[in-house]
Design an enzyme around this catalytic site. Sequence first.
Site, PDB file in Angstrom:
ATOM      1  N   ASP A  54       0.739  -1.262  -0.031  1.00  0.00           N
ATOM      2  CA  ASP A  54      -0.132   0.071   0.105  1.00  0.00           C
ATOM      3  C   ASP A  54       1.004   1.190  -0.060  1.00  0.00           C
ATOM      4  O   ASP A  54       2.183   1.355   0.316  1.00  0.00           O
ATOM      5  CB  ASP A  54      -0.991  -0.060   1.405  1.00  0.00           C
ATOM      6  CG  ASP A  54      -2.273  -0.840   1.172  1.00  0.00           C
ATOM      7  OD1 ASP A  54      -2.141  -1.825   0.212  1.00  0.00           O
ATOM      8  OD2 ASP A  54      -2.912  -0.768   2.010  1.00  0.00           O
ATOM      9  N   ASP A  55       0.196   2.319  -0.159  1.00  0.00           N
ATOM     10  CA  ASP A  55       0.720   3.702  -0.194  1.00  0.00           C
ATOM     11  C   ASP A  55       1.789   4.118  -1.006  1.00  0.00           C
ATOM     12  O   ASP A  55       2.701   4.994  -0.863  1.00  0.00           O
ATOM     13  CB  ASP A  55       0.974   4.018   1.240  1.00  0.00           C
ATOM     14  CG  ASP A  55       0.012   3.935   2.301  1.00  0.00           C
ATOM     15  OD1 ASP A  55      -1.209   3.860   1.865  1.00  0.00           O
ATOM     16  OD2 ASP A  55       0.095   3.861   3.364  1.00  0.00           O
ATOM     17  N   HIS A  75      -5.602   3.077  -4.680  1.00  0.00           N
ATOM     18  CA  HIS A  75      -5.742   3.517  -3.092  1.00  0.00           C
ATOM     19  C   HIS A  75      -6.044   4.936  -2.785  1.00  0.00           C
ATOM     20  O   HIS A  75      -5.901   5.140  -1.848  1.00  0.00           O
ATOM     21  CB  HIS A  75      -4.416   3.013  -2.612  1.00  0.00           C
ATOM     22  CG  HIS A  75      -4.276   2.788  -1.213  1.00  0.00           C
ATOM     23  ND1 HIS A  75      -5.108   2.223  -0.526  1.00  0.00           N
ATOM     24  CD2 HIS A  75      -3.002   3.246  -0.233  1.00  0.00           C
ATOM     25  CE1 HIS A  75      -4.813   2.153   0.836  1.00  0.00           C
ATOM     26  NE2 HIS A  75      -3.658   2.696   0.886  1.00  0.00           N
ATOM     27  N   HIS A 130      -5.244   9.388   0.405  1.00  0.00           N
ATOM     28  CA  HIS A 130      -5.626   8.699   1.734  1.00  0.00           C
ATOM     29  C   HIS A 130      -6.282   9.050   2.741  1.00  0.00           C
ATOM     30  O   HIS A 130      -6.016   9.162   3.741  1.00  0.00           O
ATOM     31  CB  HIS A 130      -4.138   8.445   2.005  1.00  0.00           C
ATOM     32  CG  HIS A 130      -3.828   7.123   2.674  1.00  0.00           C
ATOM     33  ND1 HIS A 130      -4.274   6.793   4.040  1.00  0.00           N
ATOM     34  CD2 HIS A 130      -3.338   6.055   2.163  1.00  0.00           C
ATOM     35  CE1 HIS A 130      -3.971   5.572   4.409  1.00  0.00           C
ATOM     36  NE2 HIS A 130      -3.248   5.131   3.193  1.00  0.00           N
ATOM     37  N   HIS A 184       3.550  -2.338   3.124  1.00  0.00           N
ATOM     38  CA  HIS A 184       3.655  -1.006   2.713  1.00  0.00           C
ATOM     39  C   HIS A 184       4.900  -0.704   1.612  1.00  0.00           C
ATOM     40  O   HIS A 184       5.784  -1.083   2.023  1.00  0.00           O
ATOM     41  CB  HIS A 184       3.559  -0.120   3.799  1.00  0.00           C
ATOM     42  CG  HIS A 184       2.215  -0.187   4.362  1.00  0.00           C
ATOM     43  ND1 HIS A 184       2.083  -1.056   5.295  1.00  0.00           N
ATOM     44  CD2 HIS A 184       1.102   0.775   4.124  1.00  0.00           C
ATOM     45  CE1 HIS A 184       0.608  -0.909   5.679  1.00  0.00           C
ATOM     46  NE2 HIS A 184       0.082   0.200   5.224  1.00  0.00           N
TER      47      HIS A 184
END
Length: 256
Positions: free
Chosen positions: A63-64, A114, A118, A208
């Site tokens: 993620d991210d 995603h 965020h 991540h």
Amino acid sequence: MIRRLCVVPLAAALILAAAAGHAAAVSALSEIGTPLAKLREKYPQDLIISGPAMEKKVALTFDDAPDRRFTAEILEVLRREDGPATFFVVGYRAQEMPDLVRRMAADGHAVGNHSYNHPDLRKLDLPAFEDQLMRTQRILRELIGYEPQILRPPYGEINEWQLKWAVDRGFKIINWNVDSLDWKSLDKASVVDNILSQVRPGAIVLQHAGGGEGEDLTGTIDALPIVIRTLKRQGYEFVTVPELLNMPVSRPESAD
């Protein structure tokens, strides 16, 4: 900056609710995650946390991304260890670091949405929610040539009307059933143990490839070769999320 949600423990929520009355009880308990569990029960084909358990396949997800500090190193480890993976990309970061997103696709990894920056999607109204998803879709189409079908909401959190809106437009919501907890800046040994102790056939592993200010994902990078080599020795095959779920990488064009 990527911010992490702090989930209120059950006992603490009950204490707060008891002190504040019944209305507060409903509000406090609604933040603990029970609605998400109910959504998984109600929409098992659309809110997915794992793949089929018949074969020893596992999907590593990150993620991210992208992040100049960590993503390139993770991509290099995956290339060296021959481990396909899935990256859930934040839109504004993709705009700032398009080369890393293009490399993900060029290296054979899957790319997912995603959100744009965020947020906790549950706090957004429809126009803001739609903008978070579709702005990121347009950015990714320019960079990798398609709009992803897979969506991971920040923190894994989404409410029912948002889920239905996304599904009606061809998205599949992808969460996870193995959490590395690497966002806590854990060391290599802790990340390895958190993953290997939970992996089962069909697992979707949360890691991540980008972080907020002060987050250190060195443990993730150092753990990755150990995780891949160990699971390969145990007979696991690494696949992307679309491969695990036998689904197209791109969202149906007719879904708009």
